[in-house]
Design a protein around this motif. Structure first.
Motif: not given
Length: 96
Positions: A83-84, A87-88, A90-91
């Motif tokens: 999940l993290i 997130g990275f 997508l960032a």
């Protein structure tokens, strides 16, 4: 002959500790590693979480349910790191 434990300690804290270690490792890898190498370092971080899970649960000294505790720790660590990592990813995708 060994006597059974009267009040066994909860081993759920060890599982949570491995998940927290996975979150910290994923955040450090996400910040420090270049975006091209981030996925490779996440795999290395997951390997470190496997070693941490074995160490934490072996230090607990309970043989009953050892495999289930290690499996829950590693599966949760994989989900947390995944999940993290998403997130990275997508960032990085939307940052430009």
């Amino acid at each position: 002959m060994s006597a059974p434990e009267l009040a066994p300690r909860s081993s759920f804290g060890g599982v949570i500790a491995v998940w927290i270690a996975a979150a910290v490792l994923a955040l450090v890898i996400g910040v420090v590693a270049p975006s091209d190498w981030r996925a490779a370092w996440m795999a290395v971080g997951l390997g470190a979480c496997v070693i941490i899970a074995f160490a934490v649960h072996l230090a607990g000294g309970h043989a009953l349910g050892f495999i289930q505790r290690v499996a829950a720790s590693v599966l949760g660590a994989m989900l947390v790191m995944g999940l993290i990592g998403v997130g990275f990813g997508l960032a990085t995708l939307f940052a430009g």
